[in-house]
Design a protein around this motif. Sequence first.
Motif, short mmCIF file in Angstrom:
data_model
loop_
_atom_site.label_atom_id
_atom_site.label_comp_id
_atom_site.label_asym_id
_atom_site.label_seq_id
_atom_site.Cartn_x
_atom_site.Cartn_y
_atom_site.Cartn_z
N ASN A 90 -26.89 25.72 59.00
CA ASN A 90 -27.26 24.32 59.56
C ASN A 90 -26.85 24.18 61.25
O ASN A 90 -27.58 23.36 61.52
CB ASN A 90 -26.98 23.33 58.82
CG ASN A 90 -27.63 23.10 57.31
OD1 ASN A 90 -28.76 23.87 57.23
ND2 ASN A 90 -27.11 22.75 56.38
N GLN A 91 -26.19 24.98 61.70
CA GLN A 91 -25.76 24.92 63.09
C GLN A 91 -26.61 25.68 64.12
O GLN A 91 -26.45 25.51 65.05
CB GLN A 91 -24.07 25.61 63.18
CG GLN A 91 -23.28 24.82 62.10
CD GLN A 91 -21.70 25.23 62.44
OE1 GLN A 91 -21.75 26.39 62.98
NE2 GLN A 91 -20.80 24.25 61.98
N LEU A 92 -27.69 26.31 63.36
CA LEU A 92 -28.50 26.92 64.35
C LEU A 92 -29.28 26.12 65.16
O LEU A 92 -29.91 25.12 64.59
CB LEU A 92 -29.67 27.65 63.46
CG LEU A 92 -30.52 28.64 64.14
CD1 LEU A 92 -29.89 29.86 64.77
CD2 LEU A 92 -31.69 29.53 63.25
N GLY A 93 -29.24 26.19 66.30
CA GLY A 93 -30.01 25.22 67.24
C GLY A 93 -31.50 25.49 67.42
O GLY A 93 -32.08 26.48 66.93
N GLU A 117 -32.96 28.59 69.41
CA GLU A 117 -32.53 29.62 69.03
C GLU A 117 -33.44 29.88 67.55
O GLU A 117 -33.88 30.94 67.45
CB GLU A 117 -31.07 29.90 68.59
CG GLU A 117 -30.71 31.26 67.89
CD GLU A 117 -29.29 31.51 67.86
OE1 GLU A 117 -29.01 32.60 67.37
OE2 GLU A 117 -28.71 30.47 68.01
N ARG A 118 -33.72 28.80 66.94
CA ARG A 118 -34.36 28.98 65.62
C ARG A 118 -35.94 29.31 65.95
O ARG A 118 -36.67 30.37 65.30
CB ARG A 118 -34.43 27.61 64.91
CG ARG A 118 -35.30 27.71 63.52
CD ARG A 118 -35.37 26.28 63.04
NE ARG A 118 -36.24 26.06 61.68
CZ ARG A 118 -35.73 26.36 60.48
NH1 ARG A 118 -34.45 26.55 60.45
NH2 ARG A 118 -36.33 26.48 59.66
N ALA A 119 -36.65 28.68 67.03
CA ALA A 119 -37.76 29.10 67.65
C ALA A 119 -38.09 30.41 67.95
O ALA A 119 -39.09 31.03 67.57
CB ALA A 119 -38.23 28.17 68.68
N SER A 120 -37.04 31.05 68.87
CA SER A 120 -36.80 32.22 69.01
C SER A 120 -36.88 33.37 67.78
O SER A 120 -37.68 34.43 67.64
CB SER A 120 -35.63 32.45 69.82
OG SER A 120 -35.66 34.20 70.41
N ILE A 121 -35.96 32.91 66.78
CA ILE A 121 -35.95 33.78 65.74
C ILE A 121 -37.22 33.75 65.10
O ILE A 121 -37.75 34.79 64.39
CB ILE A 121 -34.89 33.53 64.88
CG1 ILE A 121 -33.43 33.77 65.69
CG2 ILE A 121 -34.71 33.93 63.45
CD1 ILE A 121 -33.03 35.23 65.90
N ARG A 122 -37.78 32.54 64.72
CA ARG A 122 -38.92 32.60 63.98
C ARG A 122 -40.16 33.36 64.57
O ARG A 122 -41.04 34.07 63.78
CB ARG A 122 -39.12 30.72 64.11
CG ARG A 122 -40.56 30.65 63.19
CD ARG A 122 -40.84 29.07 63.03
NE ARG A 122 -41.34 28.73 64.34
CZ ARG A 122 -40.66 27.57 64.75
NH1 ARG A 122 -39.73 27.05 64.25
NH2 ARG A 122 -40.82 27.26 66.00
N ASN A 151 -37.57 28.39 55.77
CA ASN A 151 -36.12 28.39 56.19
C ASN A 151 -36.01 29.71 56.79
O ASN A 151 -34.66 30.29 56.86
CB ASN A 151 -34.94 27.72 55.44
CG ASN A 151 -35.19 26.52 55.29
OD1 ASN A 151 -35.29 25.79 56.22
ND2 ASN A 151 -34.69 26.07 54.09
N LEU A 152 -36.64 30.72 57.35
CA LEU A 152 -36.63 31.85 57.90
C LEU A 152 -36.06 32.86 56.87
O LEU A 152 -35.67 34.12 57.28
CB LEU A 152 -35.57 31.96 59.03
CG LEU A 152 -35.81 30.84 60.20
CD1 LEU A 152 -34.65 31.06 61.14
CD2 LEU A 152 -36.96 31.01 60.66
N ARG A 153 -36.04 32.55 55.58
CA ARG A 153 -35.78 33.32 54.53
C ARG A 153 -36.77 33.48 53.56
O ARG A 153 -37.16 32.96 52.59
CB ARG A 153 -34.39 32.74 54.08
CG ARG A 153 -33.29 32.57 54.96
CD ARG A 153 -32.41 31.54 54.24
NE ARG A 153 -30.94 31.39 54.87
CZ ARG A 153 -30.96 30.83 56.02
NH1 ARG A 153 -31.85 30.08 56.51
NH2 ARG A 153 -29.71 30.72 56.58
N VAL A 154 -37.43 34.91 53.67
CA VAL A 154 -38.66 35.26 52.92
C VAL A 154 -38.12 36.18 51.66
O VAL A 154 -37.56 37.42 52.08
CB VAL A 154 -39.59 35.60 53.57
CG1 VAL A 154 -40.95 36.39 52.66
CG2 VAL A 154 -40.13 34.81 54.43
#
Length: 504
Positions: A298-301, A304-309, A327-330
């Motif tokens: 939950n500390q992911l900004g 950064e989340r958008a970049s990872i996604r 939640n980026l977890r498939v």
Amino acid sequence: MRLTTSLAALAIALAPFAAHAADKKKDEEAAAAPAPVPPPTVSVTKHKGVFGGQSIAYTATTGETYLNDKDGKPAAAIFSTAYVRDGGDPKTRPVTFLYNGGPGSGSLWLHMGAFGPKRVVLPDAKDDGAPPYPLVDNPESLLDVTDLVFIDPVGTGFSHTLGGKDPKDYWGVSSDAKSISDFIRKWLSENGRWASPKYIGGESYGTTRSVALINELEGSYNDVAVNGIILISTILDFAAPAEVQGNEMPYILNLPSMTATAWYHRKLPNPAATVAEAAAQARAFAIGPYAAALLKGNQLGAEERASIRAELARLTGLSEQYLDNANLRVTPGRFYKELLRDRGLTVGRLDSRYTGVDYDRAGEEGDNDPSFYGIDASYTSAVNSYLRGDLKYTTDRQYVTIGGVRGWDWKLEGQGGRDGEVYVNVAPYLGRALRENSGLRVFVGQGYYDFATPFFGAEYSLNRPGFDPSRIQFHYYDAGHMMYVRQEDLRKLSADVKAFIRAR
């Protein structure tokens, strides 16, 4: 005097009833006692074939080997098929012991698909349909470099317990390995092969069995030294891929397999030129930015989340919206359904090149695994017709291909306590064996399209401290769990294993 006479008369009168009761008790005891154990059934036949360009005469011995309990009584019948080259020198001729996995699978897959002298022909990455299924000579068999012994553990193939023994006594990581160790020691003695170079190998859970087995063979003073272990579609650490909330490792280890699958089905934007290059990109992202992002939780900004996604979408072929919802977890199960949802198809678990059609397109996961139901009928037909036909083995038992084992004991012997009971990882056995046997080498074969035992998971298990990387070979194939269903990869797998054995 009169009392004595009366008692005697009463005893005489009751004697027939007492005798009848005694006879009845004997009959009941006889009925409850296990039936006498018959001698093992064995068939020996002579054959010739061309393997690796060599014309080879060999003897096939198929049948039962009895394992005894501590009292010396037969407790289990292990069914095996051995192919021994006629005239081979037992001091220099290698022998390789092979089995499949499950746990609960017979050895038919490696036997009739990869390394035996005959193999079943089926279409690649398509359903095998209905019979007949061609059974042909297999020039890719390993018989030009090694004798072969295919083993069916208790509860698989034609193997079973004897004398009323409980089969669950053999259904566990450690107990299963002990039984196969006992079989190998007995086979070496009965066939005069103690001096031979020795290899053990398995597929899927068979790799787990191989590493537990090396602990049984080499982990005591009564050593059976092994020259090499052949691991095909490897699973050693069962905690890392466990799909439970809070465990981030499965997402990291499965990502490269997702990328390979999306690459194969042409779902990647600007794809790499080869699946190996695509997998390399996914590895780097998985172990770097993606792992870091998952661990932040939950500390992911937001940035950064958008970049990872975005990068995750590029590497999986899934939409950013779907990835955001997850939640980026498939999980693999969701991926099988989602990747080709727009085409109305699901992809396979054992081999994600295979596709199937579900009841509808709306489900979260696929109905079944098209890469298993696409091959099981042909292998079942092949092993039964071959054993009962060419090898002349006669039995009333049904050959158990897979699924005959229940209630597997996953606890490792000697590893108690909370962590030892929940963290099943046999890999340390292999590290110890490598440190204590300088002649031991390891072959690892992985398919890019395998979700049952992902290639990145195998790399993770064997790249830990305590392993000598110079004695571990990794080989990759453009297919899935049973990479030999693809003709090109059967040839490559055979050549790779032969080179591994010759290099001792």
